[in-house]
Motif scaffolding. Structure first.
Motif, PDB file in Angstrom:
ATOM      1  N   ASN A 293     -33.438 -70.424  93.971  1.00 15.91           N
ATOM      2  CA  ASN A 293     -32.849 -69.255  94.617  1.00 15.91           C
ATOM      3  C   ASN A 293     -33.757 -68.032  94.485  1.00 15.91           C
ATOM      4  N   HIS A 294     -34.406 -67.900  93.348  1.00 20.71           N
ATOM      5  CA  HIS A 294     -35.269 -66.746  93.078  1.00 20.71           C
ATOM      6  C   HIS A 294     -36.571 -66.812  93.879  1.00 20.71           C
ATOM      7  N   LYS A 295     -37.238 -67.968  93.845  1.00 21.59           N
ATOM      8  CA  LYS A 295     -38.577 -68.074  94.429  1.00 21.59           C
ATOM      9  C   LYS A 295     -38.580 -68.528  95.885  1.00 21.59           C
ATOM     10  N   HIS A 296     -37.685 -69.433  96.247  1.00 22.91           N
ATOM     11  CA  HIS A 296     -37.750 -70.044  97.577  1.00 22.91           C
ATOM     12  C   HIS A 296     -36.706 -69.513  98.551  1.00 22.91           C
ATOM     13  N   LEU A 297     -35.458 -69.385  98.102  1.00 22.04           N
ATOM     14  CA  LEU A 297     -34.385 -68.976  99.000  1.00 22.04           C
ATOM     15  C   LEU A 297     -34.178 -67.465  99.012  1.00 22.04           C
ATOM     16  N   LYS A 298     -34.802 -66.779  98.070  1.00 16.17           N
ATOM     17  CA  LYS A 298     -34.741 -65.318  97.992  1.00 16.17           C
ATOM     18  C   LYS A 298     -33.299 -64.803  97.932  1.00 16.17           C
ATOM     19  N   ASP A 299     -32.470 -65.529  97.208  1.00 17.42           N
ATOM     20  CA  ASP A 299     -31.075 -65.127  97.030  1.00 17.42           C
ATOM     21  C   ASP A 299     -30.931 -64.598  95.602  1.00 17.42           C
ATOM     22  N   ALA A 300     -31.140 -63.301  95.446  1.00 13.34           N
ATOM     23  CA  ALA A 300     -31.190 -62.691  94.121  1.00 13.34           C
ATOM     24  C   ALA A 300     -29.860 -62.819  93.375  1.00 13.34           C
ATOM     25  N   GLU A 301     -28.750 -62.650  94.083  1.00 16.54           N
ATOM     26  CA  GLU A 301     -27.453 -62.692  93.412  1.00 16.54           C
ATOM     27  C   GLU A 301     -27.133 -64.084  92.888  1.00 16.54           C
ATOM     28  N   LYS A 302     -27.402 -65.087  93.721  1.00 15.45           N
ATOM     29  CA  LYS A 302     -27.122 -66.455  93.258  1.00 15.45           C
ATOM     30  C   LYS A 302     -28.089 -66.848  92.139  1.00 15.45           C
TER      31      LYS A 302
END
Length: 344
Positions: A293-302
């Motif tokens: 989520n942090h590196k690939h999906l760029k979903d900071a909250e998840k």
């Protein structure tokens, strides 16, 4: 092609003669049966795998090792090169891939000791110490593995012949035999066989065998496609901790961003079922989802949600890098600290 791999050749006249490894597994099997020998099979990446190259240079290129090994084995090098010119010289890459899947090869080099009938009785890889030490290592694997293989075959025969409570007892014995192995023992490649036989005799878990056997196979890292498929049906809500093992296994098969999205969704759904049963699996999955989520999906909250799950499970001495990433994820997007007030 790698210098040590070619079609099966006539045995060398002496230890100093060029010894040619077989590159065709099926021809090697024929030779082994003819000569009443076993097989030493090296799954290698000859042009890219650092440890494969070291193993060849330090062990397989030396006459003292070859002379000792050829007394009991037909030598086989199944190559998985990256260079197109070398790939073109591999006799049967599709067969090599089939054998890699059959024997659960997960990294290179993997060295298997097999009977001519294809039964594994030893498994290893790169070992430091040179050719003489490696020859002793192989001899030790043979001395330990052959009696284990005999016991495993006896257990399989008992499981297959038994019925009812006797079959359950035989299956429990096989599962306990596997569980008794110390961590990282190479004998697991033998001891999983009776457990797989136990699973196969009760695929729908009517006797309660399949569930226990599947759990043992996941724990040993030896759950094949049939076990994974059955586990999804047997434990769809993760009530027995099997489905979380299935999801964890999916992390090993990710190839692109779409695979990552599917994997993260599977983890989201899994956590929605409740707390995971195995702390190690829970930490592994949470760490993977945090990173993706942090590196690939760029979903900071998840990413933060999963980082907090990792943090709650705690860190050990080997987790310095993981803790650093958790701290980075939790700090991302946080408001900057207010400047300290100073007296004018």
């Amino acid at each position: 092609a790698p210098a040590w791999a070619d079609d099966v050749a006539e045995p060398a006249a002496d230890a100093k003669s060029k010894v040619v490894w077989a590159a065709d597994f099926d021809k090697a099997v024929e030779q082994a049966k003819s000569e009443k020998k076993d097989l030493l099979v090296d799954f290698t990446g000859s042009d890219w795998c650092r440890w494969c190259i070291k193993l060849h240079e330090e062990v397989f290129a030396h006459d003292d090792f070859l002379a000792a090994a050829r007394k009991d084995y037909v030598l086989v090098a199944l190559d998985f090169p990256q260079d197109e010119a070398i790939k073109a010289k591999v006799p049967n890459p599709a067969r090599n891939a089939e054998l890699s899947a059959k024997y659960g090869v997960r990294g290179f080099p993997t060295v298997l000791l097999l009977t001519a009938d294809g039964e594994v009785f030893g498994k290893t890889g790169y070992q430091p110490g040179g050719s003489a030490s490696y020859a002793q290592h192989i001899a030790k694997l043979r001395a330990e593995g052959m009696p284990e293989l005999k016991t495993a075959k006896e257990m399989i025969a008992t499981i297959n012949a038994a019925k009812g409570t006797e079959q359950v007892a035989a299956a429990d014995k096989a599962i306990a035999w596997l569980a008794a192995l110390p961590a990282e023992s190479s004998l697991d490649v033998i001891r999983v066989r009776p457990v797989k036989a136990a699973f196969a005799c009760d695929p729908d878990n009517k006797q309660g065998i399949a569930l226990k056997a599947a759990r043992a196979l996941f724990r040993a890292g030896s759950a094949d496609a049939d076990v994974v498929a059955a586990a999804e049906k047997l434990d769809p809500k993760n009530e027995n901790g099997l489905y979380e093992q299935v999801v964890a296994g999916k992390a090993m098969t990710l190839r692109n961003i779409e695979d990552v999205k599917v994997f993260v969704k599977a983890c989201d759904d899994l956590y929605a079922m409740g707390e995971l049963k195995d702390k190690k699996v829970a930490k592994q999955l949470a760490a993977n989802c945090m990173f993706m989520n942090h590196k690939h999906l760029k979903d900071a909250e998840k990413a933060k949600v999963y980082a907090k799950r990792v943090e709650a499970l705690g860190f050990d001495e080997s987790d310095a890098g993981l803790k650093k990433l958790v701290d980075e994820v939790l700090a991302a997007g946080a408001p900057a600290p207010a400047p300290e007030k100073t007296d004018k």
